[in-house]
Structures are given as C-alpha cells and as structure tokens.
Design a protein around this motif. Sequence first.
Motif, PDB file in Angstrom:
ATOM      1  N   VAL A  30      43.253  39.771  43.234  1.00 46.15           N
ATOM      2  CA  VAL A  30      44.554  39.878  42.578  1.00 46.15           C
ATOM      3  C   VAL A  30      44.379  39.377  41.148  1.00 46.15           C
ATOM      4  O   VAL A  30      44.110  38.191  40.937  1.00 46.15           O
ATOM      5  CB  VAL A  30      45.638  39.042  43.297  1.00 46.15           C
ATOM      6  N   PRO A  31      44.488  40.253  40.143  1.00 38.03           N
ATOM      7  CA  PRO A  31      44.253  39.823  38.763  1.00 38.03           C
ATOM      8  C   PRO A  31      45.378  38.941  38.238  1.00 38.03           C
ATOM      9  O   PRO A  31      46.538  39.080  38.643  1.00 38.03           O
ATOM     10  CB  PRO A  31      44.190  41.144  37.993  1.00 38.03           C
ATOM     11  N   ASP A  32      45.028  38.050  37.326  1.00 30.87           N
ATOM     12  CA  ASP A  32      46.007  37.133  36.743  1.00 30.87           C
ATOM     13  C   ASP A  32      46.334  37.568  35.318  1.00 30.87           C
ATOM     14  O   ASP A  32      45.969  36.905  34.342  1.00 30.87           O
ATOM     15  CB  ASP A  32      45.473  35.701  36.769  1.00 30.87           C
ATOM     16  N   PRO A  34      47.050  34.739  42.016  1.00 34.13           N
ATOM     17  CA  PRO A  34      46.263  35.590  41.132  1.00 34.13           C
ATOM     18  C   PRO A  34      45.207  34.763  40.392  1.00 34.13           C
ATOM     19  O   PRO A  34      45.479  33.623  40.003  1.00 34.13           O
ATOM     20  CB  PRO A  34      47.285  36.159  40.146  1.00 34.13           C
ATOM     21  N   GLY A  35      44.052  35.365  40.157  1.00 35.55           N
ATOM     22  CA  GLY A  35      42.999  34.663  39.451  1.00 35.55           C
ATOM     23  C   GLY A  35      41.646  35.326  39.600  1.00 35.55           C
ATOM     24  O   GLY A  35      41.493  36.300  40.341  1.00 35.55           O
ATOM     25  N   PRO A  36      40.640  34.769  38.918  1.00 37.15           N
ATOM     26  CA  PRO A  36      39.322  35.415  38.839  1.00 37.15           C
ATOM     27  C   PRO A  36      38.430  35.155  40.047  1.00 37.15           C
ATOM     28  O   PRO A  36      37.296  34.676  39.917  1.00 37.15           O
ATOM     29  CB  PRO A  36      38.732  34.832  37.558  1.00 37.15           C
ATOM     30  N   LEU A  37      38.950  35.443  41.233  1.00 33.51           N
ATOM     31  CA  LEU A  37      38.185  35.307  42.472  1.00 33.51           C
ATOM     32  C   LEU A  37      38.272  36.613  43.254  1.00 33.51           C
ATOM     33  O   LEU A  37      39.364  37.118  43.510  1.00 33.51           O
ATOM     34  CB  LEU A  37      38.728  34.167  43.341  1.00 33.51           C
ATOM     35  N   THR A  38      37.119  37.148  43.636  1.00 34.95           N
ATOM     36  CA  THR A  38      37.034  38.353  44.452  1.00 34.95           C
ATOM     37  C   THR A  38      36.495  37.982  45.826  1.00 34.95           C
ATOM     38  O   THR A  38      35.501  37.255  45.924  1.00 34.95           O
ATOM     39  CB  THR A  38      36.113  39.392  43.788  1.00 34.95           C
ATOM     40  N   HIS A  68      41.763  46.080  43.192  1.00 33.12           N
ATOM     41  CA  HIS A  68      42.766  45.134  42.716  1.00 33.12           C
ATOM     42  C   HIS A  68      44.092  45.415  43.418  1.00 33.12           C
ATOM     43  O   HIS A  68      44.532  46.573  43.480  1.00 33.12           O
ATOM     44  CB  HIS A  68      42.940  45.266  41.204  1.00 33.12           C
ATOM     45  N   ILE A  69      44.696  44.368  43.944  1.00 35.11           N
ATOM     46  CA  ILE A  69      45.978  44.496  44.637  1.00 35.11           C
ATOM     47  C   ILE A  69      46.997  43.571  43.991  1.00 35.11           C
ATOM     48  O   ILE A  69      46.641  42.712  43.171  1.00 35.11           O
ATOM     49  CB  ILE A  69      45.840  44.206  46.145  1.00 35.11           C
ATOM     50  N   GLY A  70      48.269  43.739  44.363  1.00 39.64           N
ATOM     51  CA  GLY A  70      49.337  43.040  43.669  1.00 39.64           C
ATOM     52  C   GLY A  70      49.646  41.643  44.153  1.00 39.64           C
ATOM     53  O   GLY A  70      50.363  40.896  43.483  1.00 39.64           O
ATOM     54  N   GLY A  71      49.112  41.245  45.325  1.00 36.25           N
ATOM     55  CA  GLY A  71      49.400  39.916  45.832  1.00 36.25           C
ATOM     56  C   GLY A  71      48.657  39.653  47.127  1.00 36.25           C
ATOM     57  O   GLY A  71      48.235  40.588  47.822  1.00 36.25           O
TER      58      GLY A  71
END
Length: 325
Positions: free
Chosen positions: A114-116, A86-90, A59-62
């Motif tokens: 990037v988590p939301d 940010p959102g639920p996409l890897t 997970h990263i910040g942006g």
Amino acid sequence: MTARNTDIEKAAGVLRAGGLVALPTETVYGLGANAEDPAAVSRIFEVKGRPPTHPLIVHIGGAEQLDDWVAEVPATARLLARHFWPGPLTLVLRRAPRVPLEATGGLETVAVRVPDHPLALELLSSFGGGITAPSANRFGSVSPTTADDVLAELGDAVDFVLDGGPCQVGVESTIVDVTGDVPAVLRPGGVTRENLEAVLGYPPEVPSASGVRVPGQHPSHYAPRARVVLVEPGQVIADAELAQERGHRVGVLLPPSLADAPVKAHAVVPVPQSMAAYARGLYGYLRRLDQRGCDLVVASLPPEEGLGLAIANRLRRAAGPRTPA
C-alpha cells in the motif's frame, strides 16, 4: 472539479482502458497498469524492456484489501501491514486467482503493498482495483523520483503521467517474504531491518540467496549510464583523481567525512550526513552525474545500518556487471 481530481479521473480512465500510467509513490515513480489485465501488464514489460520472469508489485488501496489479492494472510503479515501500511513495505504472499501469472513472473507468490502517497491512494480509490507498478524507467537503469525523470526516459511510451512532486523516501520498498515460518528480507528498502525487528520482537531473516524471485535482484540494477566504481571512503578522492588524470570524466559521490576536501574531478556531489536525505537524493545524484557527461562514478558505501543498508544495496547493484550491448 479541481485540476487534481481531473488528473486522477483521467489516470483511472487510462488504466480501465488498458493503458499505462506513471504514478507517484513515496519511494519512486511507478509504471502502472490494471493488475487484472494480462495484456496491460505485459505492456509494462515491453515498455521497460524487463524480462517477463521478473515479478511486479501489486499496489492496493489499504490493508483491508489484502484478502482479495492473496490466498492466505498469516498473522505476521497482518501485523506488519498494520504497522507499516501505507508505507514502503512490500509483502510476498501466495497469490489469489485474480492475480494473473503475467504479474508474478509465473510464480505462485505475489508481492503486495500500500503506497504512502496521497495521489497514489486517490488513484487506487478512483480506479477501484489493484495496480501493478514497477519503477517507471528502462529495466536496470536509475529509478525515477520525479515526473520529469519519467518523461525524460520513457516519453510518450507512457499514456499518462500523474505528477505528484518529488518522492520523499527515494529508494524502493523493503520486500519481506512472509510465506515461511520466519519473515525474510529479500530486498532492503524504506522500512529498515531495525524497524521490522522492533515490531516483530525478533530479527527477520536476511538470506544470502532467495528461492523467491523479487524486483531488484538483477546483478546490474539502478545503474546510470556512467560506470560506477565502489572504493573505501578514504580512497574516494585519490581514486577519482587518478581516473580523471587517465582521461575519464569522473563524477564523485563525496562521503560526509570528506565534505570540505577539494577534489579534481569532472563533477562532485557531496553526500548528506543524514541517511534519509541520502536515500531521498541518491537516484537524483546519479542522474545529475549522467547529465554532466560523466563516464565514471566513484563512490563508497555508507554504514550498512538503518537506511544505509538500502543505499549500499542500490550502489552495489549500480556497480554490478553489465551485459554488453
């Protein structure tokens, strides 16, 4: 300094010291470690009982940090990051040298997102690095969507739990491999195939089998203690009542089409009509049926479109063959 800021600073300090932090995301709670600390990353596998060949998500910040963590960023990856982060996409990409092989399961690819969630983003900013964070639960069991879920399952094996309230998506991120010519969905999740197609202008591939190992591919995954049996929607009540008569303590995930029908079972959870609400509540429903003492859960699959595809994927894994204890 507010209590919230104090918690963020404490969590960041735990990560810097090589500890583990349970952190909230929009999908599920993650068990986080410093992504560049092989010893800390290895501890995640120990706590979860996770096979070391199963890669983790960094997970990263942006999106602007993506070049720091991967060897190259194709135009398609930038397009998807711009629209969904940010959102639920890897995104699965070639790893950069700073990503240890312990985090990738020995692969030369790395999964990044990037988590939301405001607390997750504040923690990433305060920590100043990447955080590897699979779901904060024992390997193969139901993913946690509240801080209480984490504490109930992992207890003091986690050095700090950052409580960000209930997760709003409720199922894990969609994983897309962008190392090839056409993006391929390796795990359905909070970003739907339809969402991806609308941005790409063409449908992504959905391979029946992938050569890239990613989280959530184990045959039995997201599973409660109770055995899960999947049947056709119209058979849910009859099969549940038959199992109850045979001595099982049956839990039922009752589909919307049968919402008002009486059921003779140990516990009944009506499923919402909204797929977003169902996804948000799915893991909580399975945990509730365990807590009620059910030994069998009877459920049916929703229509496999939109978020229904991710829900169906999780239910199939929950019903998958289990390795004998």
